[in-house]
Scaffold this active site. Structure first.
Site, PDB file in Angstrom:
ATOM      1  CG  PHE A  61      -2.276  -0.952   0.946  1.00  0.00           C
ATOM      2  CD1 PHE A  61      -2.431  -1.580   0.059  1.00  0.00           C
ATOM      3  CD2 PHE A  61      -3.198  -0.946   1.828  1.00  0.00           C
ATOM      4  CE1 PHE A  61      -3.635  -2.423  -0.547  1.00  0.00           C
ATOM      5  CE2 PHE A  61      -3.930  -1.660   1.631  1.00  0.00           C
ATOM      6  CZ  PHE A  61      -4.212  -2.449   0.634  1.00  0.00           C
ATOM      7  CG  ASN A  66       8.621  -3.093   0.284  1.00  0.00           C
ATOM      8  OD1 ASN A  66       7.129  -3.243   0.565  1.00  0.00           O
ATOM      9  ND2 ASN A  66       8.764  -3.331  -1.040  1.00  0.00           N
ATOM     10  CG  HIS A 119      11.580 -11.154  -3.251  1.00  0.00           C
ATOM     11  ND1 HIS A 119      10.631 -10.557  -3.720  1.00  0.00           N
ATOM     12  CD2 HIS A 119      12.362 -11.632  -4.083  1.00  0.00           C
ATOM     13  CE1 HIS A 119      10.996 -10.334  -4.887  1.00  0.00           C
ATOM     14  NE2 HIS A 119      11.996 -10.982  -5.198  1.00  0.00           N
ATOM     15  CG  HIS A 158       6.301 -13.041  -5.025  1.00  0.00           C
ATOM     16  ND1 HIS A 158       7.567 -13.746  -4.652  1.00  0.00           N
ATOM     17  CD2 HIS A 158       6.492 -11.982  -4.432  1.00  0.00           C
ATOM     18  CE1 HIS A 158       8.503 -12.800  -4.341  1.00  0.00           C
ATOM     19  NE2 HIS A 158       7.641 -11.817  -4.202  1.00  0.00           N
ATOM     20  CG  ASN A 161      11.624  -8.203  -9.507  1.00  0.00           C
ATOM     21  OD1 ASN A 161      11.887  -8.309 -10.787  1.00  0.00           O
ATOM     22  ND2 ASN A 161      12.499  -7.350  -8.881  1.00  0.00           N
ATOM     23  CG  ASP A 206       3.987  -8.929  -5.166  1.00  0.00           C
ATOM     24  OD1 ASP A 206       4.047  -8.027  -4.525  1.00  0.00           O
ATOM     25  OD2 ASP A 206       4.782  -9.147  -5.986  1.00  0.00           O
TER      26      ASP A 206
END
EC number: 3.5.2.3
Length: 415
Positions: A57, A88, A172, A225, A271, A298
């Site tokens: 967000f 992040n 990740h 992901h 990514n 994502d």
């Protein structure tokens, strides 16, 4: 509020039938048949409010792309009543003070917005945050999403701590040393474009490490992901060995291949990247046998200007909250890979249980968080509640039009 003639589909209890729902003070008071008038939904599907464990967000620090309010509105439009933000931001969610400020703002939103903490300080990959204090203060998990964690000794220590805290760590999985240009799969398409790209082995080597560490420690680990077919096989092996490993996949990874880059350009850059048809087919097989038990978007907003540059310089990521359910129905249900109940399970109770959320189910005494949609009614992807519009699905027609999203007993989206 009373909802009349609801076709309830609840994956937790496997309830599947026509009922009325009585809601009081944000709680489902009764499920049955009532004489009172109410909102007649004419046998549309009423499912638990969708749960997305992986959204961005951009708040604080990048609110020109998205903020907590617009992100929440986008989520509600997509049928989501609970989401988990990644850390992040700027500043990153790495201290108790920053976390508390985020949660204070989130309390005012129409849907349930949670956040993970960073795993390491400033994503440095070397120094763990105070996991105990961050958990105590409201972080519901840990992730350096966007930055792969490469220090195996640090990850081992983090997993051992996470076991005692009963919280997941989400990874990740891309080894940067094996990537020349991120966001683009290394293969025939990248070669056609004259770009080396990101090979699937960059994902596979870190997945192999982390599923083995999960097996060794007993930690609850989420492979974020997932995009590589070989990584799906690694997760399948780890589960068979008894590891407490979960895998999430995005709608764009089970829908598109790297061929989309040739047509959509930067709108198909993310990514990890879209990969080959083989990878996509192996992902779908992983969804079918529950190797992959979670669908997460994502959701990654970027401005039009940021995406309107050459492929190698554009940021990676697409928005996904408002197209997720429709893509799941079109690509997985209508093509016979999953039942609608199976799809909903991967978008409600499974992600909720990974993060210990009181969400993702319909039951008396449970939260009145619901999505009401018609799987046979289509709509055209044109407008978004999100502040950003970076989607490769604009102009497409999707099934599963959402008519209402209800959170905490209130209608937060109506169409």
């Amino acid at each position: 509020m009373i909802i009349k003639n609801a076709h309830i589909m609840d994956p937790k209890s496997n309830l599947d039938g026509i009922y009325d729902i009585k809601i009081n003070n944000g709680i489902i008071e009764k499920i049955g048949k009532f004489d009172e008038d109410g909102l007649d939904v004419n046998k549309m599907i009423v499912a638990p409010g969708l749960v997305d464990i992986h959204v961005h967000f951009r708040d604080p620090g990048f609110t020109h792309k998205e903020d907590l309010t617009t992100g929440s509105e986008s989520a509600a439009a997509g049928g989501f009543t609970s989401v988990i933000c990644m850390a992040n931001t700027n500043p990153k969610i790495e201290s108790v003070d920053i976390l508390k400020e985020f949660l204070k703002k989130a309390e005012k939103l129409k849907i349930n917005v949670h956040t993970v903490s960073t795993l390491t300080k400033n994503f440095d990959g070397e120094n763990l945050v105070d996991m105990e204090e961050m958990t105590k203060s409201g972080a519901i998990g840990f992730s350096d999403d966007g930055i792969p964690d490469r220090n195996t000794k640090v990850i081992l220590e983090a997993m051992n701590r996470a076991v005692h805290l009963d919280v997941p760590i989400s990874f990740h999985e891309e080894d940067p040393s094996l990537i020349v240009n991120n966001g683009i799969n290394h293969g025939s398409v990248s070669e056609e474009l004259g770009i080396y790209g990101s090979p699937s082995i960059a994902e596979d080597v870190l997945v192999a490490r982390d599923v083995n560490l999960a097996l060794y420690t007993g930690a609850k680990v989420d492979i974020q992901h997932i995009s590589s077919g070989n990584s799906v096989e690694l997760v399948r092996w780890a589960k068979k060995m008894g590891a407490n490993v979960y895998a999430e996949v995005t709608p764009h990874h089970f829908t598109l291949t790297d061929e989309a880059i040739l047509k959509q350009g930067t709108l198909a850059k993310m990514n990890p990247p879209l990969r080959s048809k083989r990878d996509r087919d192996m992902i779908i097989e992983g969804l079918k046998d529950n190797t992959i038990e979670i669908i997460a978007t994502d959701h990654a907003p970027h401005t039009k200007e940021e995406k309107a540059v050459e492929l190698s310089k554009a940021p990676s990521g697409i928005i996904g909250l408002e197209t997720s359910l429709g893509l799941g129905i079109r690509e997985l249900v209508e093509k016979g890979h999953l039942t609608l109940m199976d799809l909903l399970r991967k978008m409600t109770i499974n992600p909720a249980e990974l993060y210990n959320l009181k969400a993702g189910y319909i039951a008396e005494g449970g939260p009145a968080d619901l999505v009401i949609f018609n799987p046979e009614e289509s709509y055209k992807v044109e407008e978004f509640k999100s502040k950003s519009k970076n989607s490769p699905f604009i102009g497409e027609t999707l099934p599963g039009k959402i008519h209402y999203t209800i959170c905490k007993g209130e209608i937060v989206y109506e169409n």
